[in-house]
Write an enzyme that holds these catalytic residues in place. Structure first.
Site, mmCIF file in Angstrom:
data_model
loop_
_atom_site.group_PDB
_atom_site.id
_atom_site.type_symbol
_atom_site.label_atom_id
_atom_site.label_comp_id
_atom_site.label_asym_id
_atom_site.label_seq_id
_atom_site.Cartn_x
_atom_site.Cartn_y
_atom_site.Cartn_z
ATOM 1 N N ILE A 62 56.875 27.616 42.534
ATOM 2 C CA ILE A 62 55.922 27.871 41.352
ATOM 3 C C ILE A 62 55.516 26.592 40.528
ATOM 4 O O ILE A 62 54.344 26.568 39.734
ATOM 5 C CB ILE A 62 56.558 28.843 40.515
ATOM 6 C CG1 ILE A 62 57.648 28.436 39.605
ATOM 7 C CG2 ILE A 62 56.826 30.298 41.218
ATOM 8 C CD1 ILE A 62 58.062 29.096 38.471
ATOM 9 N N ASP A 63 56.335 25.463 40.743
ATOM 10 C CA ASP A 63 56.158 24.339 39.739
ATOM 11 C C ASP A 63 54.923 23.508 40.324
ATOM 12 O O ASP A 63 54.528 22.643 39.277
ATOM 13 C CB ASP A 63 57.441 23.398 39.884
ATOM 14 C CG ASP A 63 58.553 24.018 39.353
ATOM 15 O OD1 ASP A 63 58.568 25.115 38.873
ATOM 16 O OD2 ASP A 63 59.708 23.442 39.845
ATOM 17 N N GLY A 119 59.693 23.383 35.212
ATOM 18 C CA GLY A 119 58.960 22.267 35.429
ATOM 19 C C GLY A 119 60.167 21.127 35.073
ATOM 20 O O GLY A 119 60.228 20.580 33.848
ATOM 21 N N ARG A 170 60.482 30.122 16.005
ATOM 22 C CA ARG A 170 61.246 30.895 16.952
ATOM 23 C C ARG A 170 61.137 30.210 18.598
ATOM 24 O O ARG A 170 60.089 29.571 18.570
ATOM 25 C CB ARG A 170 60.966 32.216 17.139
ATOM 26 C CG ARG A 170 60.910 32.959 16.058
ATOM 27 C CD ARG A 170 62.100 33.268 15.206
ATOM 28 N NE ARG A 170 62.139 33.773 14.099
ATOM 29 C CZ ARG A 170 62.178 35.002 13.672
ATOM 30 N NH1 ARG A 170 62.232 35.789 14.271
ATOM 31 N NH2 ARG A 170 62.143 35.010 12.172
ATOM 32 N N GLN A 204 58.459 33.913 34.958
ATOM 33 C CA GLN A 204 57.473 33.092 35.384
ATOM 34 C C GLN A 204 57.453 33.103 36.939
ATOM 35 O O GLN A 204 56.489 32.846 37.539
ATOM 36 C CB GLN A 204 57.585 31.463 35.149
ATOM 37 C CG GLN A 204 57.677 31.298 33.817
ATOM 38 C CD GLN A 204 58.365 29.806 33.201
ATOM 39 O OE1 GLN A 204 57.450 28.962 33.495
ATOM 40 N NE2 GLN A 204 59.365 29.942 32.849
ATOM 41 N N ILE A 248 30.402 36.145 36.996
ATOM 42 C CA ILE A 248 31.324 36.498 37.952
ATOM 43 C C ILE A 248 30.798 36.656 39.459
ATOM 44 O O ILE A 248 31.618 36.659 40.127
ATOM 45 C CB ILE A 248 31.949 38.258 37.474
ATOM 46 C CG1 ILE A 248 30.580 39.155 37.652
ATOM 47 C CG2 ILE A 248 32.298 38.217 36.021
ATOM 48 C CD1 ILE A 248 31.282 40.786 37.503
ATOM 49 N N ASN A 274 27.306 33.270 42.291
ATOM 50 C CA ASN A 274 26.097 33.213 43.303
ATOM 51 C C ASN A 274 25.335 32.036 42.695
ATOM 52 O O ASN A 274 24.005 31.928 42.888
ATOM 53 C CB ASN A 274 25.350 34.484 43.185
ATOM 54 C CG ASN A 274 24.911 34.543 41.777
ATOM 55 O OD1 ASN A 274 25.391 33.946 40.598
ATOM 56 N ND2 ASN A 274 23.833 35.574 41.602
ATOM 57 N N GLU A 277 27.783 45.911 45.978
ATOM 58 C CA GLU A 277 26.904 46.936 45.329
ATOM 59 C C GLU A 277 25.384 46.764 45.986
ATOM 60 O O GLU A 277 24.856 47.829 46.060
ATOM 61 C CB GLU A 277 26.607 46.471 43.716
ATOM 62 C CG GLU A 277 26.299 45.218 43.529
ATOM 63 C CD GLU A 277 26.206 44.919 42.088
ATOM 64 O OE1 GLU A 277 26.249 45.937 41.066
ATOM 65 O OE2 GLU A 277 25.833 43.917 41.659
ATOM 66 N N ARG A 326 37.232 59.185 48.791
ATOM 67 C CA ARG A 326 36.853 59.057 47.546
ATOM 68 C C ARG A 326 36.087 57.770 47.201
ATOM 69 O O ARG A 326 36.306 56.750 47.996
ATOM 70 C CB ARG A 326 37.989 58.984 46.686
ATOM 71 C CG ARG A 326 38.697 60.233 46.667
ATOM 72 C CD ARG A 326 38.271 61.348 45.891
ATOM 73 N NE ARG A 326 39.040 62.853 46.066
ATOM 74 C CZ ARG A 326 39.015 63.405 46.518
ATOM 75 N NH1 ARG A 326 38.233 63.527 47.804
ATOM 76 N NH2 ARG A 326 39.813 64.583 46.481
#
Ligand code: ADP
Length: 749
Positions: free
Chosen positions: A157-158, A201, A285, A293, A525, A528, A624, A650
């Site tokens: 993940i690092d 990390g 805090r 993570q 989104i 294009n 669509e 459906r």
């Protein structure tokens, strides 16, 4: 157990720390191998399973990797294994593999696991000789398996490995971190608290830096670039204090677990907390995010990238010379690449050594240009207040407009542009409601704090519209440009934004007011737009679709059902194809390929065949605009009718949820990166080009930020279909098809 007919079998294992995305990678390895007719095994529990053998090494079929795409961690397990570090352990492992005819291995793990694999590969001939000597295998078998081939994928993940821009799991980890920091920010703001958040990390500040950019954090500490002054604590407190005075309700400091000062002394989250508490009297805090993570379902990017990498790993094994230099398969500049495995490991260790030797400049150089650039940008964005304009400086008047449908990341880009512009001493304007607002003169000066908090917000706070100006609109816009003395325009938007910018560019000879630099930043989104492989907002939409489809699939487990999911994109199939890949849809319909009656007939037959053989779930994704006659309703009715009692159908039309939501880390990071470049462009053009300023659109091409002349827009697009002529992602189509082939029980898995 040995299988003389299939002597070159392949195995896959996951090892070291688990990472979301390992499962999609394993699935892709297994399915690609099966597709090539290879026998393929999964080794459970990493090297431990390889040493133990028995049922830890399982032969896989098409269905054994069904339903794992959306699962976090690694289903085949990972473990640390001390025995594999011993020769005795490796001898046992070699025996277990050769018994099954396995001499090809895909290792998904970190640098430790890859180093172990390479050692094993090098020792292989000796190990076999010893097995022959001990009469555990015959000489003939040893000769048949003279070479052991490995390919490495980086699961970590690092994002700490050379040879790949992204490691498997890093994007998902950023998702987890940004979700957590966004949540912390809202509670911090309520109580005017400060939070110190520690992220993973040890030698790599990627997660800390990128999450700080993505969440609009106020300070970040990373291992590669410790604060460059001795009294950094004073500096940090000064900035946070000024932030409070400027009206910030929260202060967030992100600390990488390997953060240190110039002298190499670790800086812990607790230390930062005490500093803030003692010097500023802040109620502070600490949150150590820890294993959160690593957890959770992989992001769309991790599913998609891991699938491509897993596929490429098998191709690499099939196409490479036996006994040749082992390769690491990674993603560089948005393309699958391979590089010599052990060079990558050595370079990865190199950076740790450089950090340990306190050569921080070199460490930042080794991380590369965009990492350094991001760090610089962050240092501007976190300022409590901008640098004051320098005396005698020419203060430009630059405007930002959002245009087209809303896309997550528009706010992030707008915030960055406003702040970078103001920090450079210029006067920034926001145009409200797209070009509609421009025509009405809805224009406002934007100050530093007017965009506070925008980094993380979805939607478009400036307002946006699909209006493309023409005729008398142009007079109105020209008048407002003159009234406000606007000297440069940034259009953050989609198709309508690009068309509007092009119109202004084209009408320059008619309207001298349009003789200003113009730049478009791709934000839609639909993905294009020409000149950019990815547009801002499309990653968020993809993740929105994926999360919804995951839920739809879950809802169907109890019944025999086929879902037809309609996604946006207008005539561009990007969202359909990529969401199909990320959710394991068995069929994707997109306008680029079209759909014929014959296709539908074959699809019905496949569905019937599948459900007759025990399939429980069908998943079809439909763009669509794929076909105006074969509508979603039509397709559902057809499948339902033909499915009879065997299955029901459906439809799910996802609609506007695709445009909403908080932007993903990727969209936030790229929006920030591109917006900085756009403002630089406007300033440079305004200051240097006089009567003939440039007009361009910016974008990400092969991972790099590139500019294209706005004049080229028409020749790069199919106007009536609102999409670029060249769409790079169509190359992924064959892999998506391969993964989606149905085994009897695959059912959209
Ligand atoms: P990562 O792969 O995430 O860096 P580790 O360093 O813990 O994780 O390595 C995972 C496993 O890989 C170890 O438990 C061990 O079995 C094997 N391994 C790591 N380094 C070596 C090595 N030098 N020789 C043999 N095996 C190794």
């Amino acid at each position: 157990m040995s299988n003389p007919q299939h002597i070159h079998n392949l195995a896959v294992l996951t090892s070291g720390g688990d990472a979301p995305g390992m499962n999609p990678a394993v699935r892709a390895v297994v399915r690609t191998a099966l597709n090539h007719g290879l026998d393929v095994y999964a080794i459970y529990e990493g090297y431990k399973g390889m040493v133990e053998g028995g049922d830890k090494i399982k032969k896989m079929n098409w269905d054994s990797v069904g339903g794992m795409l959306f699962k976090g961690g690694t289903i085949i397990g990972s473990a640390r294994c001390a025995e594999f570090r011993t020769r005795e352990g490796r001898l046992q492992a070699a025996h277990n593999l050769i018994e099954r005819g396995i001499d090809n291995l895909v290792v998904i793990g970190g640098d430790g696991s890859l180093t172990g694999a390479n050692l094993f590969r090098k020792e292989w001939p000796e190990l076999l000789a010893e097995l022959v000597k001990k009469r555990k295998i015959t000489k003939k078998v040893a000769e048949q398996h003279a070479h052991f081939n490995i390919v490495g994928l980086v699961g970590s993940i690092d994002n700490d490995m050379f040879g790949t821009d992204m490691t498997i799991g890093a994007d998902t980890a950023l998702h987890r971190i940004t979700e957590a920091v966004d949540a912390i920010t809202s509670t911090a703001a309520s109580h005017q608290r400060s939070f110190v958040v520690e992220v993973m990390g040890r030698n790599c500040g990627y997660l800390a830096l990128m999450s700080a950019v993505a969440t609009g954090a106020d300070w970040v500490l990373i291992p590669e670039s410790p604060p460059n002054v001795e009294n950094w604590e004073d500096k940090m407190c000064e900035v946070l204090k000024a932030g409070r005075e400027a009206g910030r309700r929260d202060s967030i400091v992100i600390v990488a677990e390997g953060a240190r000062d110039r002298n190499g002394k670790p800086i812990s989250a607790d230390y930062v907390k005490n500093v803030l508490h003692e010097r500023l009297g802040e109620d502070t805090r600490v949150t150590i995010l820890g294993h959160v993570q690593r957890g959770g379902s992989p992001s769309a990017f991790d599913r998609y990238m891991s699938t491509l990498l897993g596929h490429a790993a098998v191709e690499e094994i099939l196409n490479s010379e036996p006994g040749g230099e082992p390769q690491l398969i990674g993603m560089r500049d948005n393309r699958v690449t391979h590089s010599p495995l052990m060079d990558c490991v050595a370079q990865t260790h190199g950076i740790a050594d450089v950090i340990a030797a306190k050569d921080y400049e070199k460490a930042m150089d080794m991380r590369g240009g965009s990492f350094k650039e991001m760090f610089r940008t962050l240092r501007t964005l976190v300022r409590a207040l901008p640098h004051p304009p320098t005396s005698g400086q020419r203060r430009l008047r630059l405007a930002v407009v959002n245009a087209g449908g809303p896309a997550a990341g528009m706010n992030t880009a707008t915030r960055t542009a406003i702040r970078i512009g103001v920090d450079k001493g210029h006067i920034m304007f926001g145009v409200k409601n797209g070009f509609k607002g421009f025509i009405n003169g809805d224009i406002e000066e934007m100050g530093w704090m007017s965009v506070a908090g925008w980094a993380t917000m979805g939607g478009a706070n400036l307002g946006t519209s699909r209006k493309i100006p023409h005729g008398s609109d142009l007079y109105a816009i020209a008048r407002h440009i003159e009234e406000h003395q606007i000297e440069g325009l940034l259009v953050i938007g989609g198709w309508a934004g690009y068309q509007s910018a092009y119109t202004l560019r084209k009408e320059r000879w008619n309207f001298p007011a349009f003789n200003i630099p113009i730049i478009c930043l791709p934000a839609t989104i639909n993905n294009n737009l020409p000149g950019s492989e990815i547009s801002i907002g499309s990653d968020t939409a993809l993740n929105n679709i994926m999360v919804s489809v995951d839920k739809i699939k879950q809802s169907a487990v109890a019944s025999q059902r086929c879902f037809v999911v309609e996604v946006m994109g207008r005539y561009c199939g990007y969202l359909a194809l990529l969401s199909g890949l990320a959710t394991g849809a068995e069929r994707v319909y997109m306008h680029e390929e079209g759909v014929t009656l014959n296709d539908l007939k074959t699809d019905v037959e496949n569905l019937i065949e599948g459900f007759e053989h025990g399939k429980r779930l069908g998943l079809i994704i439909r763009n669509e605009q794929v076909n105006k006659f074969y509508t979603t309703n039509f397709m559902c009715a057809l499948f339902d009718q033909e499915g009879g009692d065997l299955f029901d159908v459906r439809q799910a039309i996802l609609g506007h949820l695709q445009q909403g939501g908080d932007p993903t880390p990727f969209d936030r990071i790229q929006a920030t990166r591109l917006a900085v470049k756009c403002v630089d462009y406007l300033i440079e053009q305004a200051e240097t080009t006089g009567d003939d300023p440039g007009a361009a659109f910016i974008g990400l091409q092969s991972g790099k930020v590139k500019l294209t002349d706005l004049e080229d827009l028409p020749r790069m697009v199919v106007d009536e279909l609102q999409r670029p002529k060249k769409q790079w992602w169509l190359n992924i189509r064959p892999i998506a098809k391969l993964m989606a082939q149905s085994g009897p029980n695959v059912g959209g898995a």
